[in-house]
Design a protein around this motif. Structure first.
Motif, mmCIF file in Angstrom:
data_model
loop_
_atom_site.group_PDB
_atom_site.id
_atom_site.type_symbol
_atom_site.label_atom_id
_atom_site.label_comp_id
_atom_site.label_asym_id
_atom_site.label_seq_id
_atom_site.Cartn_x
_atom_site.Cartn_y
_atom_site.Cartn_z
ATOM 1 N N ILE A 171 -3.363 9.304 6.408
ATOM 2 C CA ILE A 171 -2.085 9.961 6.141
ATOM 3 C C ILE A 171 -2.197 10.966 4.992
ATOM 4 O O ILE A 171 -1.613 12.058 5.046
ATOM 5 C CB ILE A 171 -1.006 8.897 5.863
ATOM 6 C CG1 ILE A 171 -0.798 8.046 7.128
ATOM 7 C CG2 ILE A 171 0.313 9.525 5.422
ATOM 8 C CD1 ILE A 171 -0.067 6.747 6.892
ATOM 9 N N TYR A 172 -2.946 10.624 3.968
ATOM 10 C CA TYR A 172 -3.146 11.551 2.851
ATOM 11 C C TYR A 172 -3.788 12.849 3.336
ATOM 12 O O TYR A 172 -3.292 13.952 3.061
ATOM 13 C CB TYR A 172 -4.022 10.888 1.785
ATOM 14 C CG TYR A 172 -4.693 11.846 0.836
ATOM 15 C CD1 TYR A 172 -3.970 12.479 -0.163
ATOM 16 C CD2 TYR A 172 -6.064 12.126 0.955
ATOM 17 C CE1 TYR A 172 -4.599 13.378 -1.037
ATOM 18 C CE2 TYR A 172 -6.686 13.012 0.093
ATOM 19 C CZ TYR A 172 -5.955 13.640 -0.897
ATOM 20 O OH TYR A 172 -6.562 14.519 -1.749
ATOM 21 N N THR A 197 -3.951 5.245 3.685
ATOM 22 C CA THR A 197 -2.862 5.813 2.897
ATOM 23 C C THR A 197 -3.374 6.330 1.562
ATOM 24 O O THR A 197 -4.468 5.980 1.118
ATOM 25 C CB THR A 197 -1.780 4.760 2.587
ATOM 26 O OG1 THR A 197 -2.282 3.877 1.559
ATOM 27 C CG2 THR A 197 -1.385 3.943 3.800
ATOM 28 N N TYR A 214 6.493 6.252 1.880
ATOM 29 C CA TYR A 214 5.749 5.414 2.819
ATOM 30 C C TYR A 214 6.557 4.384 3.610
ATOM 31 O O TYR A 214 6.159 4.057 4.737
ATOM 32 C CB TYR A 214 4.576 4.747 2.098
ATOM 33 C CG TYR A 214 3.353 5.624 2.125
ATOM 34 C CD1 TYR A 214 2.537 5.647 3.238
ATOM 35 C CD2 TYR A 214 3.021 6.456 1.056
ATOM 36 C CE1 TYR A 214 1.419 6.465 3.297
ATOM 37 C CE2 TYR A 214 1.913 7.277 1.107
ATOM 38 C CZ TYR A 214 1.107 7.274 2.233
ATOM 39 O OH TYR A 214 0.022 8.101 2.294
ATOM 40 N N HIS A 232 -5.127 0.957 2.072
ATOM 41 C CA HIS A 232 -4.763 1.818 0.935
ATOM 42 C C HIS A 232 -6.039 2.367 0.299
ATOM 43 O O HIS A 232 -6.913 1.608 -0.127
ATOM 44 C CB HIS A 232 -3.956 1.024 -0.082
ATOM 45 C CG HIS A 232 -2.707 0.431 0.506
ATOM 46 N ND1 HIS A 232 -1.838 1.160 1.292
ATOM 47 C CD2 HIS A 232 -2.188 -0.829 0.452
ATOM 48 C CE1 HIS A 232 -0.832 0.386 1.679
ATOM 49 N NE2 HIS A 232 -1.029 -0.819 1.190
ATOM 50 N N CYS A 251 4.729 -1.080 1.108
ATOM 51 C CA CYS A 251 4.408 -0.968 2.540
ATOM 52 C C CYS A 251 4.663 -2.258 3.311
ATOM 53 O O CYS A 251 4.372 -2.329 4.511
ATOM 54 C CB CYS A 251 2.959 -0.540 2.700
ATOM 55 S SG CYS A 251 2.644 1.112 2.044
#
Length: 253
Positions: A171-172, A197, A214, A232, A251
């Motif tokens: 996602i980053y 993430t 998030y 993460h 999350c």
């Protein structure tokens, strides 16, 4: 169904917290898994009741699956790591496109990457292990990397057409390259076999200083029917264990 959360070892290890404390704390917080442990520490995950959610299938280098000349070496490495994954019950191995090659089109990169993955797809299927092509940004962190947009990665997956070949939707990285995260998850989730993430900008904590929010992203992942791990992969700004707990709670939807 709650998100199964994991964390990337390299972001947290070796920073004033012992290996044992880090893993024990993660387990206590509620984490189900850890990722990208060094080979000599793989045994520690099971000792703490954690799954190893992902491991490199081959190294991230300039040359990758998009280079036909590298296929034999990459195949040998992936096959070796499939055996490692079977031994340690690791569900996913991360693979990489490599950087764009001068004079080669995106279409050639897609075709070459699919050819490379077809060489090992059957072995991955037989082992029950996913080969996940990581989506990385080529704007900030990985200049030249070819699998830098979701459509490019999806095209490779569709050409391989194996249930065990998919994408690591980071996602980053994809926030940097294309944004539109939730719509992309809704549209392409069948190809997303793993998620990472981090906060953007800076790959830091997922806090009020960054542009991604998030909880709704996690809800979109859960609504897609995904039952794997969300890892993460951010660099904590402060206390490691506090950062682990903050990310988990954020999350835990």
């Amino acid at each position: 169904m709650p998100i199964n959360q994991s964390f990337s070892w390299w972001c947290f290890a070796g920073k004033d917290v012992s290996d044992e404390t880090l893993l024990a704390t993660a387990k206590k917080i509620g984490y189900k898994a850890v990722e990208l442990l060094p080979d000599d520490k793989l045994h520690m995950a099971a000792d703490h009741g954690l799954v190893i959610a992902s491991h490199p299938g081959h190294r991230l280098t300039v040359q990758g699956l998009n280079d036909l000349d590298c296929h034999a070496d990459i195949e040998a490495t992936i096959l070796k790591n499939i055996e490692l994954a079977k031994k340690h019950k690791i569900p996913s191995l991360i693979v990489f496109s490599g950087e764009r090659r001068p004079g080669h089109t995106d279409e050639e990169g897609i075709e070459n990457s699919a050819i490379g993955l077809k060489r090992v797809a059957k072995q991955a299927e037989d082992a029950g292990i996913n080969l996940i092509i990581e989506l990385l940004n080529s704007k900030v962190d990985h200049g030249g990397y070819q699998c830098d947009t979701t459509p490019w990665g999806v095209a490779v997956c569709e050409r391989v057409a194996s249930p065990r070949v998919g994408l690591l939707y980071d996602i980053y990285h994809m926030q940097i390259m294309e944004g539109d995260i939730i719509r992309t998850i809704n549209t392409h989730h069948k190809h997303f076999l793993h998620y990472h993430t981090a906060g953007n900008p800076g790959r830091r904590d997922m806090d009020e200083t960054q542009e991604l929010y998030y909880p709704p992203i996690m809800k979109a992942i859960a609504a897609s029917g995904y039952t794997g791990y969300v890892g993460h992969e951010f660099i904590p700004k402060g206390d490691l264990c506090a950062a682990l707990e903050q990310a988990y709670n954020l999350c835990d939807v």
